[in-house]
Design a protein around this motif. Structure first.
Motif, PDB file in Angstrom:
ATOM      1  N   UNK A 176     127.348  60.763 111.368  1.00 27.95           N
ATOM      2  CA  UNK A 176     127.007  60.958 109.959  1.00 27.95           C
ATOM      3  C   UNK A 176     127.397  62.365 109.513  1.00 27.95           C
ATOM      4  N   UNK A 177     127.060  63.365 110.319  1.00 29.40           N
ATOM      5  CA  UNK A 177     127.394  64.744 109.956  1.00 29.40           C
ATOM      6  C   UNK A 177     128.903  64.947 109.881  1.00 29.40           C
ATOM      7  N   UNK A 178     129.629  64.389 110.852  1.00 31.21           N
ATOM      8  CA  UNK A 178     131.095  64.510 110.842  1.00 31.21           C
ATOM      9  C   UNK A 178     131.681  63.825 109.612  1.00 31.21           C
ATOM     10  N   UNK A 179     131.154  62.658 109.265  1.00 25.99           N
ATOM     11  CA  UNK A 179     131.642  61.961 108.082  1.00 25.99           C
ATOM     12  C   UNK A 179     131.405  62.754 106.813  1.00 25.99           C
ATOM     13  N   UNK A 180     130.199  63.328 106.684  1.00 28.05           N
ATOM     14  CA  UNK A 180     129.887  64.121 105.486  1.00 28.05           C
ATOM     15  C   UNK A 180     130.745  65.373 105.437  1.00 28.05           C
ATOM     16  N   UNK A 181     130.858  66.070 106.578  1.00 26.51           N
ATOM     17  CA  UNK A 181     131.645  67.307 106.610  1.00 26.51           C
ATOM     18  C   UNK A 181     133.117  67.056 106.307  1.00 26.51           C
ATOM     19  N   UNK A 182     133.645  65.918 106.747  1.00 22.70           N
ATOM     20  CA  UNK A 182     135.063  65.637 106.523  1.00 22.70           C
ATOM     21  C   UNK A 182     135.392  65.499 105.047  1.00 22.70           C
ATOM     22  N   UNK A 183     134.389  65.217 104.229  1.00 20.50           N
ATOM     23  CA  UNK A 183     134.638  65.104 102.788  1.00 20.50           C
ATOM     24  C   UNK A 183     135.023  66.443 102.174  1.00 20.50           C
ATOM     25  N   UNK A 184     134.647  67.550 102.849  1.00 17.22           N
ATOM     26  CA  UNK A 184     135.046  68.858 102.342  1.00 17.22           C
ATOM     27  C   UNK A 184     136.541  69.095 102.523  1.00 17.22           C
ATOM     28  N   UNK A 238     136.619  58.359  89.808  1.00 19.43           N
ATOM     29  CA  UNK A 238     137.228  59.163  90.868  1.00 19.43           C
ATOM     30  C   UNK A 238     137.882  58.252  91.915  1.00 19.43           C
ATOM     31  N   UNK A 239     139.033  58.705  92.419  1.00 22.63           N
ATOM     32  CA  UNK A 239     139.779  57.913  93.398  1.00 22.63           C
ATOM     33  C   UNK A 239     139.172  58.071  94.792  1.00 22.63           C
ATOM     34  N   UNK A 240     139.075  56.958  95.524  1.00 22.62           N
ATOM     35  CA  UNK A 240     138.608  56.978  96.906  1.00 22.62           C
ATOM     36  C   UNK A 240     139.821  56.948  97.825  1.00 22.62           C
ATOM     37  N   UNK A 241     140.288  58.127  98.227  1.00 19.64           N
ATOM     38  CA  UNK A 241     141.461  58.214  99.072  1.00 19.64           C
ATOM     39  C   UNK A 241     141.140  57.914 100.531  1.00 19.64           C
ATOM     40  N   UNK A 242     142.153  58.008 101.406  1.00 17.20           N
ATOM     41  CA  UNK A 242     141.950  57.673 102.821  1.00 17.20           C
ATOM     42  C   UNK A 242     140.924  58.557 103.525  1.00 17.20           C
ATOM     43  N   UNK A 243     140.851  59.846 103.177  1.00 17.10           N
ATOM     44  CA  UNK A 243     139.870  60.733 103.809  1.00 17.10           C
ATOM     45  C   UNK A 243     138.457  60.286 103.466  1.00 17.10           C
ATOM     46  N   UNK A 244     138.227  59.964 102.215  1.00 21.07           N
ATOM     47  CA  UNK A 244     136.893  59.525 101.804  1.00 21.07           C
ATOM     48  C   UNK A 244     136.527  58.181 102.429  1.00 21.07           C
ATOM     49  N   UNK A 245     137.488  57.283 102.513  1.00 18.96           N
ATOM     50  CA  UNK A 245     137.213  55.986 103.131  1.00 18.96           C
ATOM     51  C   UNK A 245     136.902  56.143 104.618  1.00 18.96           C
ATOM     52  N   UNK A 246     137.656  57.013 105.294  1.00 18.71           N
ATOM     53  CA  UNK A 246     137.386  57.263 106.712  1.00 18.71           C
ATOM     54  C   UNK A 246     136.024  57.919 106.897  1.00 18.71           C
ATOM     55  N   UNK A 247     135.698  58.856 106.013  1.00 19.58           N
ATOM     56  CA  UNK A 247     134.391  59.508 106.076  1.00 19.58           C
ATOM     57  C   UNK A 247     133.273  58.489 105.877  1.00 19.58           C
ATOM     58  N   UNK A 248     133.474  57.592 104.925  1.00 22.42           N
ATOM     59  CA  UNK A 248     132.482  56.552 104.681  1.00 22.42           C
ATOM     60  C   UNK A 248     132.275  55.669 105.900  1.00 22.42           C
ATOM     61  N   UNK A 249     133.370  55.357 106.611  1.00 19.04           N
ATOM     62  CA  UNK A 249     133.266  54.526 107.814  1.00 19.04           C
ATOM     63  C   UNK A 249     132.466  55.243 108.897  1.00 19.04           C
ATOM     64  N   UNK A 250     132.669  56.556 109.058  1.00 24.14           N
ATOM     65  CA  UNK A 250     131.915  57.326 110.045  1.00 24.14           C
ATOM     66  C   UNK A 250     130.427  57.342 109.711  1.00 24.14           C
ATOM     67  N   UNK A 251     130.119  57.534 108.424  1.00 22.99           N
ATOM     68  CA  UNK A 251     128.721  57.590 107.999  1.00 22.99           C
ATOM     69  C   UNK A 251     128.031  56.246 108.225  1.00 22.99           C
ATOM     70  N   UNK A 252     128.719  55.168 107.858  1.00 24.42           N
ATOM     71  CA  UNK A 252     128.154  53.827 108.076  1.00 24.42           C
ATOM     72  C   UNK A 252     127.959  53.570 109.563  1.00 24.42           C
TER      73      UNK A 252
END
Length: 282
Positions: A127-135, A259-273
């Motif tokens: 979860x932390x890695x997913x949230x941090x990757x959004x930065x 707002x567009x959900x690009x690949x980084x955000x989608x990957x981050x979402x997968x990590x958080x889930x």
């Protein structure tokens, strides 16, 4: 604290609180003056506390020291949040401030006797890695001064989360504890704002005051649910799960402002889930 996966009612409460958390952040972001908007939100918290506390009663006296410390920490939190947002971009700062505190709390748990099982460590880390990757997402440009304020706020967030997790347990009434905290924080913050910007605060449009009241209800509900959950499960695990709010924020940003959900955000979402699923199962 129970072994095994997080109870379903705890999971549902924290996820519901995460949705409320995303909602009040979107409301706050919509304002042009973050200081005045924050004051309006906290003023709404004072009003709600005055209305609801007579029915709920006060938290147990054993929690008063934690409540006093919580008030000071929350005032520091809102001050540092405003200072960070004055010079930096939310896309960089918000994930930074929300992604690191759960890891800090997990480490602190090793010291104060609430160590996580290995599987829960993995869930918190994902979860932390997913949230941090959004930065790292597009447009999230770092800024030295703003990042310094954000790093200071990480320490404050970890401190008030641990303090309030303990305070909620001592209070025997997590929602009354939450209301009392918002009341005291609101009085201090409003007093400081009125002293320096009283006229500007009074001139806020009525619509923004109503939004502040609704946002205050969402913030109190979100934090109250999280503190209740911390009476049933490890603080670090709940703190991490609460950061799923950023998923709801991404969805709201997509639906409300396009707002567009690009690949980084989608990957981050997968990590958080993935992290949330692990916390539910183990």
């Amino acid at each position: 604290m129970p072994a095994g996966g997080l109870p379903l009612d705890v999971m549902a409460a924290v996820l519901g609180g995460a949705l409320l958390h995303a909602g009040w952040n979107v409301a706050l972001k919509a304002g042009s003056d973050k200081g005045l908007e924050t004051a309006a939100l906290l003023a709404g918290g004072v009003v709600l506390a005055l209305v609801l506390l007579p029915f709920l009663g006060l938290p147990a006296a054993a929690s008063y020291p934690a409540l006093a410390l919580s008030t000071l920490l929350h005032v520091a939190y809102f001050f540092l949040l405003m200072k960070a947002y004055q010079t930096g971009e939310m896309a960089h700062l918000y994930p930074l401030m929300r992604g690191l505190p759960p890891l800090v709390l997990a480490l602190l748990g090793l010291v104060w006797g609430e160590a996580l099982a290995p599987a829960r460590w993995l869930g918190v880390a994902l979860i932390s890695l997913g949230v941090l990757s959004l930065s790292l997402s597009r447009g999230a440009a770092p800024h030295g001064r703003a990042t310094l304020f954000a790093l200071l706020n990480i320490a404050v967030i970890a401190a008030y989360t641990l303090n309030d997790g303990i305070g909620a347990r001592l209070s025997r009434a997590p929602f009354a504890y939450t209301l009392a905290t918002f009341f005291a924080t609101g009085v201090l913050f409003m007093g400081a704002t009125a002293f320096g910007r009283g006229r500007a605060l009074a001139a806020l449009p009525r619509r923004r005051w109503m939004i502040g009241l609704v946002a205050a209800g969402s913030a109190i509900g979100s934090y109250g649910l999280a503190l209740w959950a911390m009476t049933r499960a490890p603080i670090a695990a709940i703190a991490a799960l609460r950061e799923t709010a950023i998923l709801f924020g991404m969805v709201l940003a997509r639906v409300v402002v396009g707002e567009r959900l690009g690949p980084v955000r989608l990957a981050a979402g997968a990590l958080i889930v993935g992290g949330a699923v692990i916390l539910r199962l183990f």
